[in-house]
Design an enzyme around this catalytic site. Structure first.
Site, PDB file in Angstrom:
ATOM      1  N   LYS A  65      43.025  47.550  35.777  1.00 53.93           N
ATOM      2  CA  LYS A  65      43.383  46.161  35.744  1.00 53.93           C
ATOM      3  C   LYS A  65      42.312  45.316  35.079  1.00 53.93           C
ATOM      4  O   LYS A  65      42.569  44.214  34.615  1.00 53.93           O
ATOM      5  CB  LYS A  65      43.583  45.625  37.169  1.00 53.93           C
ATOM      6  CG  LYS A  65      44.683  46.244  37.973  1.00 53.93           C
ATOM      7  CD  LYS A  65      44.656  45.628  39.391  1.00 53.93           C
ATOM      8  CE  LYS A  65      45.594  46.389  40.299  1.00 53.93           C
ATOM      9  NZ  LYS A  65      45.483  45.876  41.671  1.00 53.93           N
ATOM     10  N   GLY A  66      41.093  45.792  35.098  1.00 53.21           N
ATOM     11  CA  GLY A  66      39.957  44.958  34.736  1.00 53.21           C
ATOM     12  C   GLY A  66      39.987  44.336  33.361  1.00 53.21           C
ATOM     13  O   GLY A  66      39.437  43.262  33.142  1.00 53.21           O
ATOM     14  N   GLU A 121      38.563  47.780  26.791  1.00 53.91           N
ATOM     15  CA  GLU A 121      38.045  48.057  28.136  1.00 53.91           C
ATOM     16  C   GLU A 121      37.174  46.908  28.620  1.00 53.91           C
ATOM     17  O   GLU A 121      36.584  46.187  27.819  1.00 53.91           O
ATOM     18  CB  GLU A 121      37.249  49.370  28.098  1.00 53.91           C
ATOM     19  CG  GLU A 121      36.609  49.794  29.397  1.00 53.91           C
ATOM     20  CD  GLU A 121      37.579  50.069  30.532  1.00 53.91           C
ATOM     21  OE1 GLU A 121      38.392  49.185  30.842  1.00 53.91           O
ATOM     22  OE2 GLU A 121      37.476  51.154  31.141  1.00 53.91           O
ATOM     23  N   ASP A 125      30.687  52.073  32.183  1.00 49.41           N
ATOM     24  CA  ASP A 125      29.653  52.281  33.192  1.00 49.41           C
ATOM     25  C   ASP A 125      29.173  53.733  33.082  1.00 49.41           C
ATOM     26  O   ASP A 125      28.349  54.045  32.232  1.00 49.41           O
ATOM     27  CB  ASP A 125      30.264  51.952  34.563  1.00 49.41           C
ATOM     28  CG  ASP A 125      29.263  51.951  35.687  1.00 49.41           C
ATOM     29  OD1 ASP A 125      29.060  53.030  36.263  1.00 49.41           O
ATOM     30  OD2 ASP A 125      28.684  50.900  35.991  1.00 49.41           O
ATOM     31  N   ASP A 181      36.516  42.877  39.234  1.00 47.70           N
ATOM     32  CA  ASP A 181      36.716  42.513  40.635  1.00 47.70           C
ATOM     33  C   ASP A 181      35.734  43.201  41.563  1.00 47.70           C
ATOM     34  O   ASP A 181      35.021  44.129  41.189  1.00 47.70           O
ATOM     35  CB  ASP A 181      38.132  42.895  41.065  1.00 47.70           C
ATOM     36  CG  ASP A 181      38.266  44.382  41.311  1.00 47.70           C
ATOM     37  OD1 ASP A 181      38.644  44.772  42.428  1.00 47.70           O
ATOM     38  OD2 ASP A 181      37.990  45.182  40.387  1.00 47.70           O
ATOM     39  N   ARG A 187      38.603  38.259  39.898  1.00 48.72           N
ATOM     40  CA  ARG A 187      39.125  38.485  38.543  1.00 48.72           C
ATOM     41  C   ARG A 187      39.374  37.166  37.814  1.00 48.72           C
ATOM     42  O   ARG A 187      39.337  37.109  36.592  1.00 48.72           O
ATOM     43  CB  ARG A 187      40.426  39.282  38.594  1.00 48.72           C
ATOM     44  CG  ARG A 187      40.294  40.697  39.135  1.00 48.72           C
ATOM     45  CD  ARG A 187      41.597  41.474  38.932  1.00 48.72           C
ATOM     46  NE  ARG A 187      41.637  42.711  39.677  1.00 48.72           N
ATOM     47  CZ  ARG A 187      41.133  43.866  39.285  1.00 48.72           C
ATOM     48  NH1 ARG A 187      40.488  43.939  38.137  1.00 48.72           N
ATOM     49  NH2 ARG A 187      41.238  44.952  40.031  1.00 48.72           N
TER      50      ARG A 187
END
Length: 199
Positions: A65-66, A121, A125, A181, A187
């Site tokens: 979702k990010g 994206e 990370d 989030d 968000r």
């Protein structure tokens, strides 16, 4: 106004549901990247993509979702014709630590062999998620696959992976906002902030 004291899972512990703006603000340690800085970087990236891919079939693939906020702004900054699609590949769950487990929970619904695929994206990370997604999509024989990430956190990398375009490189602290989030909150913040784990 009455707020119910709900609990939500966060790693191995629980935290109260955030119901007020005051509660939300206590979890924001500091703004790391402003709304204006994000907009300027996206405009530059959109121009670069437009020049590189003009006249070529582009498919922007957002990792949910990010990345949904980043995808919305980036696609509007691209002047070349493009299509959009969505995938969900999870490695973060409810906490601030990466789980180390990558799972494709929503796949593309189309043949990508005729497209230059640009994966959009929110943050790279450990690199595990993107590494797996790129491998899967390359196996479907697109014209090319590249990755544009809003944030890059190279100090956390566990696999040999580098995004083609990273708008911002950040140190190893947990960030929220602009689609990112913690426990599904934050968000909607228009900037990137450091999460206050003690707030």
């Amino acid at each position: 106004m009455v707020y119910l004291n709900y609990k939500t899972k966060r790693g191995d512990s629980t935290m109260d549901k955030i119901c007020t703006q005051e509660e939300l603000n206590r979890k924001i340690k500091r703004v790391v990247i402003t709304q204006e800085e994000i907009a300027a970087a996206i405009e530059k990236a959109g121009k670069q993509i437009s020049e590189q891919y003009d006249g070529k079939p582009i498919l922007l693939v957002s990792i949910l979702k990010g990345a949904f906020v980043f995808m919305a702004d980036l696609c509007r900054a691209i002047s070349a014709p493009c299509e959009v699609a969505f995938m969900c590949a999870k490695s973060y769950y409810d906490g601030t630590e990466s789980s180390g487990v990558v799972k494709i929970t929503m796949d593309l619904d189309r043949d990508i062999s005729g497209y230059h695929v640009i994966i959009v994206e929110d943050i790279v990370d450990t690199g595990r998620t993107l590494n797996d997604v790129v491998r899967i999509l390359k196996g479907r024989n697109p014209l090319s696959v590249s990755v544009v990430t809003l944030l890059d956190k190279p100090s956390r990398r566990l696999v040999d992976f580098k995004a083609d375009v990273a708008l911002f490189t950040i140190p190893d602290f947990f960030v929220i906002g602009y689609g990112l989030d913690c426990g599904e909150y934050f968000r909607n913040l228009p900037y990137i902030a450091e999460y206050n784990q003690e707030g």
